[in-house]
Structures are given as C-alpha cells and as structure tokens.
Design a protein around this motif. Structure first.
Motif, PDB file in Angstrom:
ATOM      1  N   ILE A  96     -15.813 -12.184   2.941  1.00  9.04           N
ATOM      2  CA  ILE A  96     -14.937 -11.428   2.054  1.00  9.04           C
ATOM      3  C   ILE A  96     -14.840 -10.003   2.589  1.00  9.04           C
ATOM      4  CG2 ILE A  96     -16.830 -10.802   0.506  1.00  9.04           C
ATOM      5  CD1 ILE A  96     -14.807 -11.105  -1.813  1.00  9.04           C
ATOM      6  N   LYS A  97     -13.643  -9.456   2.548  1.00  6.55           N
ATOM      7  CA  LYS A  97     -13.433  -8.111   3.086  1.00  6.55           C
ATOM      8  C   LYS A  97     -12.536  -7.319   2.141  1.00  6.55           C
ATOM      9  CE  LYS A  97     -12.602  -7.745   7.489  1.00  6.55           C
ATOM     10  NZ  LYS A  97     -11.909  -7.763   8.804  1.00  6.55           N
ATOM     11  N   GLN A  98     -12.935  -6.095   1.850  1.00  4.78           N
ATOM     12  CA  GLN A  98     -12.149  -5.237   0.964  1.00  4.78           C
ATOM     13  C   GLN A  98     -10.924  -4.706   1.699  1.00  4.78           C
ATOM     14  OE1 GLN A  98     -14.130  -2.537  -2.000  1.00  4.78           O
ATOM     15  NE2 GLN A  98     -13.228  -0.941  -0.731  1.00  4.78           N
ATOM     16  N   GLN A  99      -9.761  -4.865   1.071  1.00  3.93           N
ATOM     17  CA  GLN A  99      -8.496  -4.416   1.655  1.00  3.93           C
ATOM     18  C   GLN A  99      -7.768  -3.520   0.662  1.00  3.93           C
ATOM     19  OE1 GLN A  99      -8.022  -5.099   4.718  1.00  3.93           O
ATOM     20  NE2 GLN A  99      -8.190  -7.248   5.256  1.00  3.93           N
ATOM     21  N   LYS A 100      -6.822  -2.737   1.168  1.00  8.83           N
ATOM     22  CA  LYS A 100      -6.046  -1.844   0.298  1.00  8.83           C
ATOM     23  C   LYS A 100      -4.582  -2.204   0.386  1.00  8.83           C
ATOM     24  CE  LYS A 100      -5.842   2.925  -1.247  1.00  8.83           C
ATOM     25  NZ  LYS A 100      -6.377   4.299  -1.099  1.00  8.83           N
ATOM     26  N   TYR A 101      -3.921  -2.222  -0.785  1.00  5.70           N
ATOM     27  CA  TYR A 101      -2.486  -2.469  -0.861  1.00  5.70           C
ATOM     28  C   TYR A 101      -1.909  -1.414  -1.803  1.00  5.70           C
ATOM     29  CZ  TYR A 101       1.975  -4.763  -1.848  1.00  5.70           C
ATOM     30  OH  TYR A 101       3.319  -5.041  -1.990  1.00  5.70           O
ATOM     31  N   GLY A 102      -1.249  -0.417  -1.252  1.00  5.08           N
ATOM     32  CA  GLY A 102      -0.782   0.706  -2.063  1.00  5.08           C
ATOM     33  C   GLY A 102      -1.980   1.443  -2.631  1.00  5.08           C
ATOM     34  N   ASP A 103      -2.014   1.585  -3.956  1.00  6.24           N
ATOM     35  CA  ASP A 103      -3.153   2.234  -4.621  1.00  6.24           C
ATOM     36  C   ASP A 103      -4.247   1.250  -4.991  1.00  6.24           C
ATOM     37  OD1 ASP A 103      -2.043   4.865  -4.674  1.00  6.24           O
ATOM     38  OD2 ASP A 103      -0.716   4.238  -6.300  1.00  6.24           O
ATOM     39  N   GLU A 104      -4.000  -0.015  -4.759  1.00  5.21           N
ATOM     40  CA  GLU A 104      -4.932  -1.050  -5.206  1.00  5.21           C
ATOM     41  C   GLU A 104      -5.935  -1.471  -4.131  1.00  5.21           C
ATOM     42  OE1 GLU A 104      -3.797  -4.505  -7.540  1.00  5.21           O
ATOM     43  OE2 GLU A 104      -1.750  -3.756  -7.430  1.00  5.21           O
TER      44      GLU A 104
ATOM     45  N   ARG B  99      -2.957 -20.021   6.221  1.00  5.02           N
ATOM     46  CA  ARG B  99      -3.036 -18.659   5.691  1.00  5.02           C
ATOM     47  C   ARG B  99      -2.244 -18.583   4.392  1.00  5.02           C
ATOM     48  NH1 ARG B  99      -0.861 -14.641   9.775  1.00  5.02           N
ATOM     49  NH2 ARG B  99       1.121 -15.639   9.238  1.00  5.02           N
ATOM     50  N   VAL B 100      -2.815 -17.868   3.393  1.00  4.56           N
ATOM     51  CA  VAL B 100      -2.108 -17.600   2.142  1.00  4.56           C
ATOM     52  C   VAL B 100      -1.831 -16.098   2.089  1.00  4.56           C
ATOM     53  CG1 VAL B 100      -2.140 -17.774  -0.372  1.00  4.56           C
ATOM     54  CG2 VAL B 100      -3.340 -19.487   1.019  1.00  4.56           C
ATOM     55  N   ALA B 101      -0.600 -15.747   1.729  1.00  3.40           N
ATOM     56  CA  ALA B 101      -0.221 -14.341   1.638  1.00  3.40           C
ATOM     57  C   ALA B 101       0.448 -14.080   0.291  1.00  3.40           C
ATOM     58  CB  ALA B 101       0.725 -13.957   2.770  1.00  3.40           C
ATOM     59  N   LEU B 102       0.342 -12.852  -0.179  1.00  2.00           N
ATOM     60  CA  LEU B 102       0.989 -12.401  -1.406  1.00  2.00           C
ATOM     61  C   LEU B 102       1.699 -11.098  -1.092  1.00  2.00           C
ATOM     62  CD1 LEU B 102       1.319 -12.850  -4.513  1.00  2.00           C
ATOM     63  CD2 LEU B 102      -0.701 -11.397  -4.801  1.00  2.00           C
ATOM     64  N   ASN B 103       2.995 -11.059  -1.392  1.00  2.00           N
ATOM     65  CA  ASN B 103       3.807  -9.881  -1.026  1.00  2.00           C
ATOM     66  C   ASN B 103       3.706  -9.604   0.477  1.00  2.00           C
ATOM     67  OD1 ASN B 103       4.511  -9.397  -3.765  1.00  2.00           O
ATOM     68  ND2 ASN B 103       2.564  -8.344  -4.085  1.00  2.00           N
ATOM     69  N   ASP B 104       3.672 -10.681   1.266  1.00  5.16           N
ATOM     70  CA  ASP B 104       3.579 -10.606   2.726  1.00  5.16           C
ATOM     71  C   ASP B 104       2.263 -10.012   3.218  1.00  5.16           C
ATOM     72  OD1 ASP B 104       6.137 -11.719   3.099  1.00  5.16           O
ATOM     73  OD2 ASP B 104       7.076  -9.755   2.812  1.00  5.16           O
ATOM     74  N   VAL B 105       1.262  -9.953   2.337  1.00  4.68           N
ATOM     75  CA  VAL B 105      -0.062  -9.451   2.717  1.00  4.68           C
ATOM     76  C   VAL B 105      -1.043 -10.618   2.674  1.00  4.68           C
ATOM     77  CG1 VAL B 105      -1.947  -7.887   2.128  1.00  4.68           C
ATOM     78  CG2 VAL B 105       0.428  -7.164   1.797  1.00  4.68           C
ATOM     79  N   GLU B 106      -1.766 -10.845   3.774  1.00  2.51           N
ATOM     80  CA  GLU B 106      -2.706 -11.959   3.851  1.00  2.51           C
ATOM     81  C   GLU B 106      -3.841 -11.762   2.853  1.00  2.51           C
ATOM     82  OE1 GLU B 106      -4.590 -14.496   7.485  1.00  2.51           O
ATOM     83  OE2 GLU B 106      -5.056 -12.364   7.480  1.00  2.51           O
TER      84      GLU B 106
END
Length: 398
Positions: free
Chosen positions: A96-104, A148-155
């Motif tokens: 598991i790896k922490q990622q950032k998407y915008g402010d989230e 691969r599963v992506a949400l809003n084009d983010v893996e």
C-alpha cells in the motif's frame, strides 16, 4: 298524473344523490391510490449512514470523493470475489502506498488473488461489480495475470492473479517479518449504546472510546471504558458543510465568537469523566476555519488534552492549527466502515496495518455499527501480530 308517476317524480333527487356519491367515491379511491410508476432502486447504497437510533445526530458524507471512490472499488472487488467463492485467505494485500490527488490523500493498493480460478474467470464478475459500485472506475488488462484499476484516470489498484488448484494456505509475509508498526483504533459516536461499549471493552486489544459529551450515557460509557483500561476522548460535534447533516447538541459553529466556542468546549469537556483528548464529529466546514479551530485548540490546551483531526474534509486545518498552538495532535489515516460490511471492514483494517508497517504508525476510525463490532472481533483472529495495537497516548512513543 298517475300516483305511480308522482312517486317517481318525488324520488328523482335521491337518484341524483346516489350517482354523485358514486362519482365522489371513485374520485377518492383514485386520489388515495398511488398510480405513479415504481422508482428504480439506487445502484449504489448510502455510505456512512446514520446509526439507527432516533436520538443520534446524523453523520455527514465524507467530503473526499477520491477516498470514497477507492473504498467503493475495494468493496466491489471484495464482493465480486466473495460471490465467486474465492477464499478470503487467497486475497492478500501485498503493498500500500500513500498518493495525492488534488488536495486529497488516498492509498494505492496492490492485491494478489490466489484461487482455483483463472484471471479471465474472475475479471468478468469484478468488472460487473465495478460498474455497479463505482461507475467512474476503469479496468485495464496489463497482461494475462495483471490488471489495473483506475479512478478519474488515476491508478488506485493493481490486481495480480495466480491459479492454484491446491488449497490456499496463508503464507508469512517475508517483507514484514522484521518490521514493526503501531496502530490505534478509535471508535466514534459512543454515548448511546451501552451494549456496544461492553462489546468494545471485551476486545483483547485496546480501542479508544470517542464519546459524545451530550449523549444519553456519557458517564456510564466512560466508566465501562475505565474499568477495561480503555482510553477516552471527547467526540466533539462541529459544523458540517451540508445543512442537512445535523451535528447534534453541544456543537460548535463558525458563526460563534471565539469565546462562545471556548465556552461550549469548556462545558463539554466536563461531561465525560477521564477524557484525555478530543476529535471532531462531522466538522467539514468548521475544521476549514482556522480562527474557529484555534479557539477549540486553546480551550483543549488548558485541560492538557491532545487533538485528533478526523479529517472529514481534505482542506481541514485542525491538525496544523493544534500543532501551532502547542498541542499534541494526530491525524486520521483510514475510516474502516464507510461501507458497513464485515469483509470490507476487515480489508480496511488490513489497509491500516499496512500503513502502520510502512510509516511506523497509523490511526483507524470506526463506529459502533454491528458489522464493525463483528469485524473487530474477527480481526483479532487474523490480524498481523507485527502491528501492535496501542492507544493514542501510547502512539506518542513511536
């Protein structure tokens, strides 16, 4: 005019009255009968629904679309595998790896699915579940065994499949044999259910009790926690963004003056014996206001309390401002029961374990839902013993 004709003439008003009555009755039946077409069932169930006790304030929907989306994908994958009779021991959260998407902040996950089925046999039900539970998710084939599963084009997820006709035996995770982590589990919304408090007190590992200060039984539940050596904090209601979400009595609002906020907090802190800290209930609007959370932090500091930011909004400044005011402050890592289903909650607990192993510490927040209480009992049997479960106060040492 004959006598018979005279009698008929006298009776005609009654005939008219009977006809009018029939028409009136028919109209009334039509109005009272629902002639509208039945509504279609919602494909996606409500997340973070309120506890079904009339006296409890409502939970607000977590204002973190990416985090919510990832958890829906988690649920879709787990539900599809469960329905295909894949053993839970064959579903492994590899990394598991922490990622950032915008402010989230969200957590990218790599899953290894080892079962008697081929990847092709499992992908079809997974794809169907994703359409039902997360219509914005996309599934891409990278190889015969990797998707691969992506949400809003983010893996968000990497799925690796292996087929094994032999019974799946859980393997030791060599990558974590020499790594330690510390995890704190906080259960919010306590104060109404005595039985839920006893269930939590009976667990063989410590959980932190977050109690509503103006609930029906704050003192009684604090006493149960004390008898079981459980840590207690105040679950402080704060203003949400949505006007439909009611934080409940004793809440603080951005329209209050700093002194009004401090006075409310001061009163609430006295209502839960033995409390040593506080976290926010709701508060997606309040925790974005630096002046407002400063007043909360200042009053908490006078009592020697620490602060836990539940992070109900990605732009919360509660944690940062508490640190600026010199308080000990923590920030939530994972909500474990946005979807109230045992297998999904267990997956979120495993996710919290992985974060603790990767970062050293992690904080998971749940609620006294029946499914959560069952999952916490089941987790005791299968949890990674390399992750120590500790209180928030003990987390300071790591």
């Amino acid at each position: 005019m004959s006598k018979s004709q005279q009698n008929q003439f006298k009776r005609w008003p009654y005939y008219i009255l009977a006809v009018v009555s029939c028409f009136t009755l028919a109209a009334l039946v039509f109005v009272l009968t629902d002639h509208t077409s039945p509504k279609k069932a919602e494909a996606i169930t409500e997340h973070r629904a309120p506890v079904h006790i009339a006296s409890l304030p409502y939970e607000e929907r977590l204002d973190a679309p990416m985090e919510e989306g990832v958890k829906r994908i988690d649920y879709a994958i787990l539900r599809a595998l469960q329905n295909t009779n894949v053993s839970t021991s064959g579903i492994k959260l590899v990394s598991i790896k922490q990622q950032k998407y915008g402010d989230e902040i969200f957590h990218f996950q790599q899953l290894h699915i080892n079962s008697q089925y081929s990847a092709q046999e499992l992908i079809k039900p997974i794809a169907a579940a994703l359409v039902q539970w997360s219509d914005k998710a996309t599934l891409t084939k990278l190889s015969d065994a990797v998707y691969r599963v992506a949400l809003n084009d983010v893996e968000t997820h990497l799925l690796k499949f292996t087929q094994n006709t032999k019974p799946v035996v859980p393997a030791k995770d060599a990558a974590t044999l020499d790594i330690g982590g510390h995890l704190t589990i906080v259960i919010d919304d306590l104060g109404e259910s005595i039985s839920a408090a006893h269930s939590l007190a009976g667990l063989r590992y410590p959980v932190t009790f977050a109690i509503w200060p103006r609930a029906s039984y704050p003192k009684e539940i604090a006493a149960i926690a004390k008898a079981a050596s459980r840590e207690v904090i105040i679950h402080q209601p704060m203003e949400p963004i949505s006007a439909d979400a009611k934080p409940g009595p004793g809440a603080v609002y951005v329209t209050m003056t700093p002194e009004e906020i401090r006075s409310t907090i001061r009163t609430n802190l006295k209502l839960v014996p033995g409390a040593v800290g506080l976290n926010n209930h709701m508060g997606s609007k309040f925790t974005q206001d630096r002046n407002a959370v400063r007043a909360v932090a200042q009053e908490a500091k006078k009592s020697g309390f620490f602060v836990l930011d539940s992070v109900t909004h990605a732009k919360s400044v509660f944690f940062d401002e508490a640190k600026r005011q010199g308080l000990v402050a923590f920030r939530r890592s994972v909500f474990i029961d946005n979807v109230k289903e045992v297998q999904n909650i267990l997956h979120q607990l495993k996710k919290a374990e992985r974060i603790a192993l990767a970062k050293g510490t992690a904080i998971a927040i749940g609620h006294p839902y029946p499914a959560t209480l069952l999952a916490l009992q089941e987790w005791e049997k299968q949890r990674n013993k390399k992750v120590a479960v500790v209180t928030l106060s003990e987390l300071l040492d790591f």
